[in-house]
Write a protein that holds these residues in place. Structure first.
Motif, short mmCIF file in Angstrom:
data_model
loop_
_atom_site.label_atom_id
_atom_site.label_comp_id
_atom_site.label_asym_id
_atom_site.label_seq_id
_atom_site.Cartn_x
_atom_site.Cartn_y
_atom_site.Cartn_z
N VAL A 70 0.83 -1.20 0.00
CA VAL A 70 0.00 0.00 0.00
C VAL A 70 0.87 1.25 0.00
O VAL A 70 0.58 2.23 -0.70
CB VAL A 70 -0.96 -0.01 1.22
N GLU A 74 1.56 4.25 -3.58
CA GLU A 74 1.36 5.69 -3.62
C GLU A 74 2.22 6.36 -4.69
O GLU A 74 1.92 7.46 -5.14
CB GLU A 74 1.66 6.32 -2.25
N ASP A 77 2.71 1.81 -9.94
CA ASP A 77 1.81 0.66 -10.08
C ASP A 77 2.32 -0.50 -9.23
O ASP A 77 3.52 -0.80 -9.23
CB ASP A 77 1.74 0.22 -11.54
N ARG A 179 -8.59 -2.88 -0.70
CA ARG A 179 -9.60 -2.17 -1.50
C ARG A 179 -9.77 -0.72 -1.03
O ARG A 179 -9.95 0.18 -1.84
CB ARG A 179 -10.94 -2.91 -1.42
N GLU A 180 -9.74 -0.53 0.27
CA GLU A 180 -9.86 0.83 0.81
C GLU A 180 -8.71 1.72 0.37
O GLU A 180 -8.82 2.95 0.39
CB GLU A 180 -9.92 0.78 2.33
N ASN A 181 -7.62 1.10 -0.06
CA ASN A 181 -6.46 1.85 -0.54
C ASN A 181 -6.32 1.78 -2.06
O ASN A 181 -5.24 2.03 -2.60
CB ASN A 181 -5.18 1.33 0.14
N GLY A 182 -7.42 1.46 -2.74
CA GLY A 182 -7.46 1.56 -4.19
C GLY A 182 -7.12 0.32 -4.98
O GLY A 182 -7.09 0.36 -6.22
N PHE A 183 -6.89 -0.82 -4.32
CA PHE A 183 -6.51 -2.04 -5.02
C PHE A 183 -7.75 -2.79 -5.53
O PHE A 183 -8.80 -2.79 -4.89
CB PHE A 183 -5.73 -2.97 -4.09
N HIS A 184 -7.59 -3.42 -6.67
CA HIS A 184 -8.53 -4.44 -7.12
C HIS A 184 -8.05 -5.76 -6.52
O HIS A 184 -6.87 -6.10 -6.66
CB HIS A 184 -8.57 -4.54 -8.64
N LEU A 206 -3.01 -2.35 -8.20
CA LEU A 206 -3.36 -0.94 -8.27
C LEU A 206 -2.57 -0.32 -9.42
O LEU A 206 -1.33 -0.36 -9.42
CB LEU A 206 -3.05 -0.21 -6.96
N HIS A 208 -2.00 3.22 -11.81
CA HIS A 208 -2.22 4.66 -11.87
C HIS A 208 -2.61 5.13 -13.27
O HIS A 208 -2.83 6.31 -13.49
CB HIS A 208 -0.96 5.40 -11.42
#
Length: 209
Positions: A70, A74, A77, A179-184, A206, A208
């Motif tokens: 995670v 930031e 990818d 998921r809460e941090n943008g991951f599938h 994830l 970008h």
């Protein structure tokens, strides 16, 4: 520790040193240290892609890997492919999904679930059949009746089912964290239960772009 990726595409992290026989066949950097002490984000930049892979990342090691992923996501990818195992070795201090978990359970219940998760692998058998499992549960209730003591002897099939449910609770919380941090995120079975009872892998991605 910050590692450089300029000279190698693979970074191997081990808490214990191994024989390194496979290292000769590929370009890699091997670090003898804990994953929590490796700052992967510091070695990558925009446009890079990082893939975390792990087998036998027992208990908290999986959680520390997901936290690192995670953090790295930031800036670039990031992908995750981790074979999940040894949930009974998880600890509340390192669990990555504490916030999500506490929406449904307490920290004390975390250790109960973690302990019961060991039941999933204590009784070797093929894939569980839902119909036979329900039949065994009903038969057990008729024979035992309502529990009136602190200890009840459960059939092994039911204990394994409870262990699998405990694993799923912990895994679903980890998935929610990603998921809460943008991951599938998705789960896959990579072998049958006859080969290994620890046969579930977590995949996360994830991008970008």
């Amino acid at each position: 520790a910050v590692v450089s990726t300029q000279s190698t595409g693979f970074i191997l992290v081990d808490r214990q040193m191994c024989r390194r026989r496979a290292d000769r066949a590929m370009s890699c950097t091997r670090l003898k240290m804990d994953i929590k002490d490796v700052w992967v984000r510091g070695a990558v930049g925009e446009g890079d892609r990082v893939t975390y892979t792990g087998k036998h990342l027992c208990g908290g090691a999986t959680d520390m890997t997901l936290v690192s992923a995670v953090d790295t996501a930031e800036v670039c990818d990031t992908e995750v492919m981790v074979a999940l195992c040894c949930h009974h070795q998880c600890s509340w201090e390192t669990f990555c999904a504490r916030e999500h978990f506490q929406q449904h359970f307490s920290p004390e219940q975390f250790y109960i679930l973690s302990s019961m998760s060991a039941w999933a692998t204590c009784f070797p058998m093929a894939e569980l059949d839902p119909e036979s499992l329900e039949g065994e549960r009903e038969s057990f209730m008729k024979e035992q009746g309502p529990p009136d003591e602190d200890h009840v002897t459960l059939p092994n099939t039911l204990k394994r089912h409870i262990g699998l449910c405990a694993k799923n609770v912990l895994n679903d919380a980890r998935a929610a964290f990603l998921r809460e941090n943008g991951f599938h995120v998705e789960f896959v079975k990579y072998v049958t239960a006859e080969i290994s009872l620890e046969n579930m892998a977590l995949l996360g991605r994830l991008s970008h772009k």
